[in-house]
Design a protein around this motif. Sequence first.
Motif, mmCIF file in Angstrom:
data_model
loop_
_atom_site.group_PDB
_atom_site.id
_atom_site.type_symbol
_atom_site.label_atom_id
_atom_site.label_comp_id
_atom_site.label_asym_id
_atom_site.label_seq_id
_atom_site.Cartn_x
_atom_site.Cartn_y
_atom_site.Cartn_z
ATOM 1 N N VAL A 90 0.849 -1.188 0.000
ATOM 2 C CA VAL A 90 0.000 0.000 0.000
ATOM 3 C C VAL A 90 0.886 1.240 0.000
ATOM 4 N N VAL B 51 -4.785 4.875 6.138
ATOM 5 C CA VAL B 51 -5.507 4.237 5.035
ATOM 6 C C VAL B 51 -5.787 2.763 5.324
ATOM 7 N N VAL C 40 -1.637 -1.148 -4.036
ATOM 8 C CA VAL C 40 -2.743 -0.207 -3.856
ATOM 9 C C VAL C 40 -2.148 1.180 -3.688
ATOM 10 N N SER D 147 -2.909 5.093 -2.957
ATOM 11 C CA SER D 147 -3.915 6.008 -2.419
ATOM 12 C C SER D 147 -4.082 7.216 -3.331
ATOM 13 N N GLY E 70 -6.783 3.464 -4.505
ATOM 14 C CA GLY E 70 -7.530 3.576 -3.259
ATOM 15 C C GLY E 70 -8.317 4.876 -3.231
ATOM 16 N N THR F 40 -10.723 7.866 -1.773
ATOM 17 C CA THR F 40 -11.058 8.588 -0.557
ATOM 18 C C THR F 40 -12.341 9.384 -0.799
ATOM 19 N N THR G 147 -10.694 -0.253 -8.385
ATOM 20 C CA THR G 147 -10.593 0.689 -7.275
ATOM 21 C C THR G 147 -11.041 -0.010 -5.994
ATOM 22 N N VAL G 148 -10.623 0.549 -4.867
ATOM 23 C CA VAL G 148 -11.056 0.043 -3.572
ATOM 24 C C VAL G 148 -11.179 1.239 -2.633
ATOM 25 N N ASP G 149 -12.240 1.252 -1.832
ATOM 26 C CA ASP G 149 -12.441 2.358 -0.905
ATOM 27 C C ASP G 149 -11.462 2.288 0.256
ATOM 28 N N LEU G 150 -10.972 3.451 0.654
ATOM 29 C CA LEU G 150 -10.119 3.573 1.831
ATOM 30 C C LEU G 150 -10.940 4.128 2.988
ATOM 31 N N LEU H 35 -8.647 0.723 4.220
ATOM 32 C CA LEU H 35 -8.735 -0.686 3.868
ATOM 33 C C LEU H 35 -9.131 -1.542 5.067
ATOM 34 N N LEU I 277 -10.946 -5.723 1.096
ATOM 35 C CA LEU I 277 -9.867 -6.000 0.154
ATOM 36 C C LEU I 277 -10.050 -7.379 -0.481
#
Length: 233
Positions: free
Chosen positions: A16, A23, A60, A62, A88, A90, A109-112, A114, A119
């Motif tokens: 990350v 995060v 990942v 940010s 990531g 925001t 994409t992935v929301d922070l 984590l 994940l």
Amino acid sequence: MTLTVEPLVGSTRVVVLAPDGRVVRDQAAEFHRFGISIVLRQDILAALTEVVHDPTAMLVVSADIPCQELRDVLDVAVATCGSSVLLGLTATTDTGAVGAALRAGVRSTVDLPLTAERLARTFRALPAKAASTGPIMIGNLTVDAARHRIDWAGAPVEASPREFAVMLQLAQNHPHMVALDELAAGYQGSSVDPYASVRVVINHLRSRIAQVTGARGTAIIETVRGVGYRLAG
């Protein structure tokens, strides 16, 4: 309803790259329970060194990195990482940053912040690398991941990053339904109700589509009562 996900098979190492440790929400033990090993780095060179030494590691990045620098970082990250690069998200991430990330070759994409479950769900939902990156066309609807754009008969449909992600997931699974649990996975670990959040996103998308098409949004995004949603056509 409770979101649950099985641990990943084998061990997945995740690097990350972020300005600080906020995060990452869960402790290392929780990530290990899901078959994930987390390495946090604040310096781009340190993060890239990690993925060079382990070509199976995922990266990942940010979106908190300043915009112009973020574009440069993503270009280098995609060229260097032997596995997958994710952006990531925001609360302040704008649509332009997501579109630029997808064009740079970021796979998802992935929301922070984590969480282990979030994940793991994101990894399970990653599109296959061999999948076409071209626009998905369903009747008058076009969903273009590379341009981060939704069109109806050539007219653009405005959408936030989260709304676009949901529409893309529906388009990728057409003509099949996407379960509410799958759509809600991106909100797991946040302070909001994930199911209510998905319903809000669907309602916003329907309203935006109706503004362009003049038709009811429910005619485009159908509800499979109590189960999920799918695109008509």
